[in-house]
Design a protein around this motif. Structure first.
Motif, mmCIF file in Angstrom:
data_model
loop_
_atom_site.group_PDB
_atom_site.id
_atom_site.type_symbol
_atom_site.label_atom_id
_atom_site.label_comp_id
_atom_site.label_asym_id
_atom_site.label_seq_id
_atom_site.Cartn_x
_atom_site.Cartn_y
_atom_site.Cartn_z
ATOM 1 N N CYS A 145 1.058 -0.969 0.039
ATOM 2 C CA CYS A 145 0.105 -0.123 -0.004
ATOM 3 C C CYS A 145 0.860 1.267 0.155
ATOM 4 N N ILE A 146 0.337 2.347 -0.019
ATOM 5 C CA ILE A 146 1.132 3.695 -0.123
ATOM 6 C C ILE A 146 1.662 3.814 1.254
ATOM 7 N N GLY A 147 3.107 4.129 1.256
ATOM 8 C CA GLY A 147 3.791 4.043 2.823
ATOM 9 C C GLY A 147 3.632 5.342 3.411
ATOM 10 N N PRO A 148 4.203 5.196 4.719
ATOM 11 C CA PRO A 148 3.983 6.340 5.501
ATOM 12 C C PRO A 148 4.781 7.522 5.222
ATOM 13 N N GLU A 149 5.765 7.397 4.450
ATOM 14 C CA GLU A 149 6.707 8.451 3.788
ATOM 15 C C GLU A 149 5.829 9.254 2.817
ATOM 16 N N ALA A 150 4.992 8.582 2.162
ATOM 17 C CA ALA A 150 4.311 9.040 0.851
ATOM 18 C C ALA A 150 2.848 9.502 1.269
ATOM 19 N N PHE A 151 2.344 8.657 2.237
ATOM 20 C CA PHE A 151 0.618 9.114 2.455
ATOM 21 C C PHE A 151 0.380 10.226 3.169
ATOM 22 N N GLU A 152 0.387 11.524 2.208
ATOM 23 C CA GLU A 152 -0.176 12.610 2.930
ATOM 24 C C GLU A 152 -1.295 12.816 3.274
ATOM 25 N N VAL A 153 -1.914 13.201 4.262
ATOM 26 C CA VAL A 153 -3.288 13.257 4.700
ATOM 27 C C VAL A 153 -3.562 14.631 5.413
ATOM 28 N N GLY A 154 -4.893 14.897 5.509
ATOM 29 C CA GLY A 154 -5.371 16.253 6.339
ATOM 30 C C GLY A 154 -5.900 15.831 7.524
ATOM 31 N N ASN A 174 2.903 20.973 4.417
ATOM 32 C CA ASN A 174 3.130 21.013 2.868
ATOM 33 C C ASN A 174 4.129 22.374 2.698
ATOM 34 N N GLU A 175 4.428 22.592 1.251
ATOM 35 C CA GLU A 175 5.308 23.621 0.823
ATOM 36 C C GLU A 175 4.379 24.992 1.140
ATOM 37 N N ALA A 176 3.167 25.040 1.138
ATOM 38 C CA ALA A 176 2.408 26.231 1.359
ATOM 39 C C ALA A 176 2.268 26.439 2.896
ATOM 40 N N GLY A 177 2.847 25.484 3.680
ATOM 41 C CA GLY A 177 2.696 25.705 5.202
ATOM 42 C C GLY A 177 1.362 25.144 5.782
ATOM 43 N N GLU A 178 0.478 24.659 5.222
ATOM 44 C CA GLU A 178 -0.750 23.858 5.623
ATOM 45 C C GLU A 178 -0.452 22.834 6.516
ATOM 46 N N PRO A 179 -1.054 22.535 7.282
ATOM 47 C CA PRO A 179 -1.082 21.375 8.082
ATOM 48 C C PRO A 179 -1.318 20.257 7.584
ATOM 49 N N ARG A 180 -0.311 19.158 7.392
ATOM 50 C CA ARG A 180 -0.445 18.089 6.711
ATOM 51 C C ARG A 180 0.142 16.828 7.632
ATOM 52 N N TRP A 181 -0.156 15.599 7.667
ATOM 53 C CA TRP A 181 0.411 14.450 8.150
ATOM 54 C C TRP A 181 0.908 13.333 7.326
ATOM 55 N N ARG A 182 1.720 12.567 7.868
ATOM 56 C CA ARG A 182 2.200 11.437 7.001
ATOM 57 C C ARG A 182 1.537 10.102 7.839
ATOM 58 N N ALA A 183 0.467 9.429 7.228
ATOM 59 C CA ALA A 183 -0.250 8.376 7.941
ATOM 60 C C ALA A 183 0.423 7.176 7.473
ATOM 61 N N ASP A 184 0.379 6.262 8.736
ATOM 62 C CA ASP A 184 0.865 4.918 8.374
ATOM 63 C C ASP A 184 -0.362 4.056 8.636
ATOM 64 N N LEU A 185 -0.797 3.575 7.185
ATOM 65 C CA LEU A 185 -1.767 2.924 6.699
ATOM 66 C C LEU A 185 -1.884 1.448 7.330
ATOM 67 N N ALA A 186 -0.488 0.828 7.113
ATOM 68 C CA ALA A 186 -0.320 -0.505 7.535
ATOM 69 C C ALA A 186 -0.391 -0.708 9.092
#
Length: 241
Positions: A142-151, A175-187
């Motif tokens: 699945c998409i990994g925790p280093e790539a899975f950007e969520v709000g 993110n680059e615009a300074g908006e709050p984002r997280w990297r999620a660990d789906l597994a």
């Protein structure tokens, strides 16, 4: 679980695309699905996945040529001739094995938060007459925790307070615009849910492959959005011996 390799599709769908709704050549998809069925030694039932939590108990009618199963994101089988299958291209597939029954669940974040694993484990226990301690679960790519950007909406779905930014399964990274984002660990989220459902930790395996970071090996829907390349669909399949 399938990868991109081993099929007949061309272009962005090269080569083992199993999805019929991605504008690939229908004849190529049919041949690809035939190869998967041959490799598994049973007839896989590909679901109409809607990111929900419905579990379908597979019957012989579901493998008929004119079969039109209802929408579902998980299935179970007690028939060795009928295989459970879920298609993915970043979402997490989870395969289950119990004494006398098998199952498969499509666990994207919506389905995971909505209880798709809970419902699958419950249906499997009922069908096999067992309890969660006898179930083995395997998590595919699945998409990994280093790539899975969520709000924050994803954090809220898992009842995580976005104000407390140091979370074991959600790493704060604007993110680059300074908006709050997280990297999620789906597994990791799935593993935690399965343990809470009563599965023995040692019986939960897999989950170490990232679809987004290995585009030559896996199809990735999010990678398609990033670079514009068309993406196919993979499948995780399991049958009862």
């Amino acid at each position: 679980m399938t990868t991109r390799a081993g099929g007949v599709s061309v272009g962005g769908y090269e080569s083992l695309n199993l999805g019929r709704a991605v504008a690939d050549d229908p004849a190529a998809v049919t041949e690809n699905r035939r190869r998967v069925a041959q490799a598994v030694g049973a007839s896989p039932v590909f679901l109409k996945q809607v990111h929900g939590s419905t579990v379908l108990r597979l019957e012989p009618t579901h493998v008929a040529a004119d079969a039109d199963p209802p929408p579902a994101d998980a299935s179970i089988s007690t028939d060795p001739s009928i295989a459970c299958a879920v298609m993915v291209a970043d979402c997490l597939p989870v395969l289950f094995a119990a004494p006398g029954a098998v199952g498969a669940a499509h666990a994207g974040w919506r389905g995971l938060a909505g209880g798709v694993l809970d419902h699958t484990v419950a249906a499997l226990c009922e069908a096999a007459g067992t309890d969660p301690r006898s179930i083995h679960a395997w998590m595919g790519a699945c998409i990994g925790p280093e790539a899975f950007e969520v709000g924050a909406d994803v954090l809220q779905a898992f009842e995580v307070d976005a104000v407390h930014r140091d979370q074991p399964l959600f790493r704060f990274q604007p993110n680059e615009a300074g908006e709050p984002r997280w990297r999620a660990d789906l597994a990791g989220l799935a593993r935690r849910r399965l343990q809470r459902l009563g599965l023995v930790p040692a019986a939960i395996t897999g989950g170490g492959w990232c679809t987004f970071s290995q585009p030559s090996r896996f199809f990735s829907f999010r990678h398609e959005r990033v670079d514009g390349r068309r993406s196919g669909r993979m499948a995780a399949v399991i049958r009862l011996r």
